[in-house]
Structure formats: C-alpha cells, structure tokens
Design a protein around this motif. Structure first.
Motif, PDB file in Angstrom:
ATOM      1  N   HIS A 110     -79.513 -43.924   6.065  1.00 24.29           N
ATOM      2  CA  HIS A 110     -78.250 -43.630   6.748  1.00 24.29           C
ATOM      3  C   HIS A 110     -78.540 -42.631   7.846  1.00 24.29           C
ATOM      4  CE1 HIS A 110     -76.837 -44.889   2.789  1.00 24.29           C
ATOM      5  NE2 HIS A 110     -75.679 -45.160   3.342  1.00 24.29           N
ATOM      6  N   GLY A 111     -77.696 -42.583   8.841  1.00 29.48           N
ATOM      7  CA  GLY A 111     -77.892 -41.539   9.843  1.00 29.48           C
ATOM      8  C   GLY A 111     -76.901 -41.644  10.976  1.00 29.48           C
ATOM      9  N   HIS A 112     -77.184 -40.884  12.006  1.00 30.93           N
ATOM     10  CA  HIS A 112     -76.328 -40.851  13.184  1.00 30.93           C
ATOM     11  C   HIS A 112     -77.233 -40.840  14.411  1.00 30.93           C
ATOM     12  CE1 HIS A 112     -72.604 -40.030  15.375  1.00 30.93           C
ATOM     13  NE2 HIS A 112     -73.375 -39.296  16.163  1.00 30.93           N
ATOM     14  N   ALA A 113     -76.943 -41.674  15.382  1.00 31.33           N
ATOM     15  CA  ALA A 113     -77.815 -41.772  16.558  1.00 31.33           C
ATOM     16  C   ALA A 113     -77.008 -42.135  17.788  1.00 31.33           C
ATOM     17  CB  ALA A 113     -78.883 -42.836  16.312  1.00 31.33           C
ATOM     18  N   LYS A 114     -77.528 -41.775  18.951  1.00 30.52           N
ATOM     19  CA  LYS A 114     -76.927 -42.219  20.213  1.00 30.52           C
ATOM     20  C   LYS A 114     -77.522 -43.563  20.601  1.00 30.52           C
ATOM     21  CE  LYS A 114     -75.479 -38.024  22.590  1.00 30.52           C
ATOM     22  NZ  LYS A 114     -75.380 -37.191  21.376  1.00 30.52           N
ATOM     23  N   GLU A 115     -78.765 -43.765  20.236  1.00 33.02           N
ATOM     24  CA  GLU A 115     -79.483 -45.008  20.514  1.00 33.02           C
ATOM     25  C   GLU A 115     -80.606 -45.121  19.491  1.00 33.02           C
ATOM     26  OE1 GLU A 115     -81.450 -44.632  24.296  1.00 33.02           O
ATOM     27  OE2 GLU A 115     -82.505 -42.817  23.678  1.00 33.02           O
ATOM     28  N   PHE A 116     -81.220 -46.294  19.421  1.00 29.75           N
ATOM     29  CA  PHE A 116     -82.368 -46.484  18.540  1.00 29.75           C
ATOM     30  C   PHE A 116     -83.612 -46.621  19.404  1.00 29.75           C
ATOM     31  CE2 PHE A 116     -78.680 -48.009  16.234  1.00 29.75           C
ATOM     32  CZ  PHE A 116     -78.841 -47.344  15.017  1.00 29.75           C
TER      33      PHE A 116
END
Lengths: 436, 171
Positions: A110-116
């Motif tokens: 799980h996580g939070h990102a602006k982009e991969f």
C-alpha cells in the motif's frame, strides 16, 4: 509448510494431462475428474479464458485508496496489478509491469504516490499507468536515445477496465464482458448490497495465507453446504449451525457461477439438535459451553433473513458476512496446486468502538487461525494431496440427485454441479461420448 | 508512519533490567514448554483475568490496524479457544517449536513491565520438513500477582507475510 516445500508427493504424471486429453467423464453432472485440480495446461488455459476472459475480478476496496495518489498492489488471476486513485478521482487498474523491460515496479503493498517510477531505468507512469517520462529520450549529445517515432502513448502499462459498486472495485481484461450488475445477476446484487450498502467501510486489517490447493476448490467449498455441519465441529459442538437450521444454498440462475450459502441463527445461543440428527454427527458433544459468550452475540444490523452468508463471486471473490464479522477474500491462483488468499477484514466508519471490538472478537471464527477457516484450509489441503497422488481419478458429487444450481437442502451438491457445468462451457471442455 | 509497536528507548537501568530479564526468561521457558508439548488448556493460565492476546501481521501493527488472526479479550476467551482447538478442531498433527531471541526490557512502571522478545516458530508436519512457520516478536506487558509474573497483554506481531496454510495453535 508451503506447497513448494513438499518433500514427498510429486504430482502423478497421469494427473497432469495436456489439454487435448482433458475430456470430462460421460456422467458429467455427477463427476469431477482429478485433472481439473492438477493439470498445468488446464490451469494456463483458465488464466486466459477465465481471469483474462469475460469476467469481473475483485481487486480492492475503495476504502483502501480514498485519496488521489493512494494505491495498493493487487492481482487479477495470478497477474500483479496496481490499483490507484487517479487525479480525476476515478480508480485505475493497470498491470504492475514496466513497458520497457518488464520490471514489477510497484513494490509496496500500500502507499501514496504522485507517479510510479520504475527503479531500473526510471521510466515513469502516471496514476492511470500512462507512460509519462523516458530518461534520455533524445540521447546525450545528440547520440543514442529512442527512435524519433516512439510515442509514450503507445507504451503505457497495460490498463484494465474498472467497475465499482458501493465501494468495491472490480477490473476486467475483457471489452465484451457485460456491465457489473448484469454480470452479478439480481439476487447476487441484492446480497452484495446487504453488506455493501454504500455506507463507508473501515478496513480493520489483513490476513494472507497460502492454501496448498487448487483455486476452484475454494469456490466449491462454499458451494458445499454438506461439509459445514460435519467438518466444522466447532459449529456443531456448540450447536451454532446444525443440519436442521433454516438455510439456503443459492446458485445464480443465469450461469450457476456465483453463489450464496446462508443460514439463520436461532434465537437461542445454542441450537438444539434432534436425537436423529445427533446420530449422524460424530463430532456433536452435548453440554460444551463457552465461558465467554460475547463471541456468539449477533447484532442484527442487516436487512436479511440470514445471519451468516458466504457469497462466492466468480472468479476470485468471497464476501464473508458471518454474523458481525465482515470480510472479503481475494483468491490469487498460484499454479494448479496453490492459491494465495488475501483477506481484508472491515467494519463501517460509523461503528462504535464497542461494535468494532465485537467484530474483532467474532473474527476468531474466520481467517487462517479461525475456528472455521483453519478446518477448511486443512480439508482442502488433504483433497489436493489426495487427487495429486492417488491411482484413481474421479470425484463423485451425487448428493441431491437431479438438482443443478440452487438447492433446498444443505445435504446437496447441486451448486457445485452448476458451477462445473458453467466451467466446462467457458473452458470449451469436451464430455466423453458427446460430439466435439 | 505511526508505529504503535516501535520499540521506545529503554528506561530501565541495566541492573534492574538484568533482574527482570531473568524472570521473563523463566516465564517464556514455561510458556513455550506448554505450547510446544501441546498442553493447550494450560496456556490461558499465563495471563491475567482480563488480558488481551492478539496475533497479527507486522503490516497491520505498523499501520495501526486492530485485526487479529487470534483476538482474545480475557482469559475466558483464551480458555474457549484452547478447548476448541484441543477438543473440537480438525487439523493434521504437527509439532511446534519456539526458539526465542534476547529479551529486551523496555520499561517498568505502574502499568507493569514492558518487554519484547523475538522468536521463530518451527513447525513439523507428518512426512513434512521442519519449516519456519513464523518469524515474530512478542510485545508484552507483564504484571505481578503475588510473586508470579502474568501477561496483561501479549501482541504476537509476525513479519511472516504469507502464512503457510494456517496457524493451529497459539504462538
């Protein structure tokens, strides 16, 4: 031990036939050949025709990705995907594979990102899996770099279709699969909406385990109400579910692929069992009582005649509404002899602290250490070992003869019959004696 | 990241920690002996009347998610689980062996003694290999009743991410 740690017990070669030899016995409705659980080529075909075919696959709960940029790893069949909340608020599902060299770039559960960003060569993808950036695309000092005609738009991560209903996210590889509600059929939608009313869910946590058995066995087990009162001695000993309880084994009328096993708890904490039924149930003990009965409390929070339902949604989702302990189980097939089960346990955002603790206490029934879950896992492991290693090759499903689909009695295998009738058709499997 | 199970700096001086460690090591030895010989109905006796016992994955613990593979509030619930497993549950026969690491005494105060102990649980099935079933850590709070140490809280937090089939006995 994990399936891969098996010391004794290679699959017998006769149990691993090529597809061309997978012909169902003539009495098709009443038999299941062992190779259904053990053939590698059949398994590969299932990935193509079922999980990447005309199906909606569970991938996540919306509560797991509430904000833009939230993501989680998931699976469609055995294929790793990323589920992310995109900029426009929609949920996107795409394969966890860099379009460049194939790296599974998203590593956190799980996580939070602006982009991969793929760590290997730093190709970057937006929250929908579209390729954003390729480092040194024009080379260095006018040397090297990508071909002039390379278009980012043609090299994104493979994207799947997405459908959501009341906070549950499904994905599909198919362009032709019917809309989700139609796919589920009306009775399944109704039971689905009993648990998923649209009220916000609160994730209480996860379990994950490997079951050393074929993925279809898990469906069968929940379309097999016969086992519930026999295997689950805990239910029987404490009189929680006995063969006389009001119950249902429903199979969707259109395909027979989805099902609901339900039962209604009697008002008494401990059900009474007739002398006649007792004789059939080896594990019944009169007089065993719990010291802490809170565990059995049932708060009537649902608009349903059933206090317990286990809903099987083809091909990879189980919705568990066991009194007040709620969860989804996500089947990840892992070769013919193994599946990974991902359990997400939840309540509702508006639960009182006491209700949440009640759900947690009742959670002792289910999961890899649950009083019911433990026994199912063991039984299915025994079956997989049996079918892989024995000299005979056919299972018999004879209970409640002539019925296919919904059954009026728990002592029935009619729902399994219906599931395999549908399965044969989707897989294009021939029945002995019938024209090809 | 909020981490309810992050080890805080120890606040017990070395001499006191050594004394407490000796008591806890003795406690663990008896606790594990009971489990490893399968004497389940003795297991609840290591807890106070209203103790909390929970087994959960490290991912849950670190994210503050409350679920437990096993979630027992009070010795009576533990007793019910012990009886259920010992007398009613169906599972293949198995041996369990706990191998414990160093006891870390973190704090001693009015609420009791806070300590952590990492351990490995080795499981052996009939005709199976001996396998590492759990890599885990006890997050404990002990209290004394008379001279006896008892667990007021035990969170078994396992690093093991995918369990092999199931977990039959308490850890």
């Amino acid at each position: 031990m994990y399936q891969c740690q098996t010391v004794i017990g290679l699959t017998d070669a006769a149990k691993d036939p090529p597809l061309s030899d997978c012909v169902w016995p003539a009495d098709a409705l009443n038999t299941i050949p062992d190779w259904v659980y053990t053939s590698r080529s059949l398994y590969d075909q299932e990935m193509e025709k079922i999980f990447r075919g005309d199906t909606w696959n569970f991938v996540a709960l919306e509560a797991e990705v509430p904000k833009v940029g939230d993501y989680r790893r998931s699976y469609v069949g055995a294929t790793p995907v990323v589920v992310a909340r995109a900029e426009d608020g929609s949920v996107a599902v795409f394969e966890n594979r860099c379009a460049h060299r194939g790296a599974e770039f998203c590593r956190n559960s799980h996580g939070h990102a602006k982009e991969f960003v793929c760590p290997y060569h730093q190709w970057s993808y937006d929250l929908k899996g579209n390729l954003q950036g390729v480092p040194f695309k024009r080379g260095v000092n006018k040397q090297g770099g990508m071909p002039r005609d390379f278009k980012n738009s043609e090299h994104g991560a493979r994207q799947l279709r997405v459908a959501t209903r009341n906070g549950v996210v499904f994905a599909s590889y198919s362009d032709s699969v019917e809309p989700l509600e139609e796919y589920l059929t009306p009775e399944i939608v109704k039971e689905f909406d009993t648990t998923f009313t649209g009220k916000k869910l609160k994730v209480l946590g996860y379990y994950r385990n490997e079951l050393p058995c074929n993925w279809k066995m898990y469906h069968e087990n929940l379309k097999d109400p016969y086992h519930a009162t026999l295997l689950h001695s805990f239910l029987v000993v404490f009189g929680l579910l006995v063969a006389g309880n009001k119950s249902t084994m429903f199979a969707d009328a259109k395909h027979g692929r989805h099902g609901i096993m339900g039962s209604a708890k009697s008002e008494d904490k401990y059900a009474s069992v007739s002398e006649e039924n007792k004789k059939e149930m080896r594990s019944f003990h009169d007089g065993l009582r719990l010291r802490d009965e809170r565990f059995l409390d049932f708060v009537r929070e649902f608009d349903s005649p059933w206090s317990v339902t286990m809903m099987t949604i083809w091909p990879n989702l189980i919705v568990q509404r066991e009194m007040n302990t709620l969860g989804v189980r996500h089947i990840v097939p892992n070769g013919p002899d193994s599946l990974i089960m991902e359990w997400t346990m939840f309540g509702y955002e508006d639960d009182t602290p006491e209700m949440e603790r009640h759900r947690l206490r009742q959670g002792n029934l289910m999961g890899p250490a649950g009083f019911l879950g433990l026994e199912d896992n063991e039984a299915m492991k025994f079956v997989q070992e049996g079918v892989r290693r024995s000299s005979t090759g056919v299972n018999h499903i004879l209970l409640d003869p002539g019925t296919v689909g919904t059954a009026d009695t728990l002592i029935s295998e009619a729902a399994i019959r219906a599931m395999y009738r549908y399965y044969r058709q989707v897989m294009g499997l021939r029945v002995q004696g019938e024209a090809a | 990241m909020t981490n309810a199970y992050a080890n805080r700096p120890a606040t017990v001086d070395a001499a006191r920690a050594a004394q407490l460690r000796a008591d806890i090591v003795t406690f663990h030895a008896e606790y594990c002996a009971v489990l490893d010989r399968g004497d389940l109905e003795q297991w609840p006796l290591f807890f106070t009347e209203d103790a909390l016992y929970r087994i959960t994955g490290r991912d849950n613990a670190e994210r503050g998610l409350p679920v437990g593979l096993v979630y027992c509030e009070g010795r009576a619930m533990m007793h019910d689980r012990a009886v259920a497993i010992a007398r009613t549950q169906m599972f293949a026969p198995r041996y369990a062996m706990h191998l414990l690491g160093q006891v870390r005494v973190e704090a001693e105060g009015p609420a009791g003694i806070v300590a952590q102990t990492p351990f490995l649980l080795i499981q052996t099935l009939v005709e199976g290999p001996s396998t590492l079933h759990l890599a885990a850590c006890y997050h404990d709070r002990f209290v004394r009743e008379g001279q006896q140490l008892l667990l007021a809280e035990r969170h078994v937090v396992h690093d093991t991410n995918i369990l092999a089939n199931d977990l039959a006995y308490p850890a």
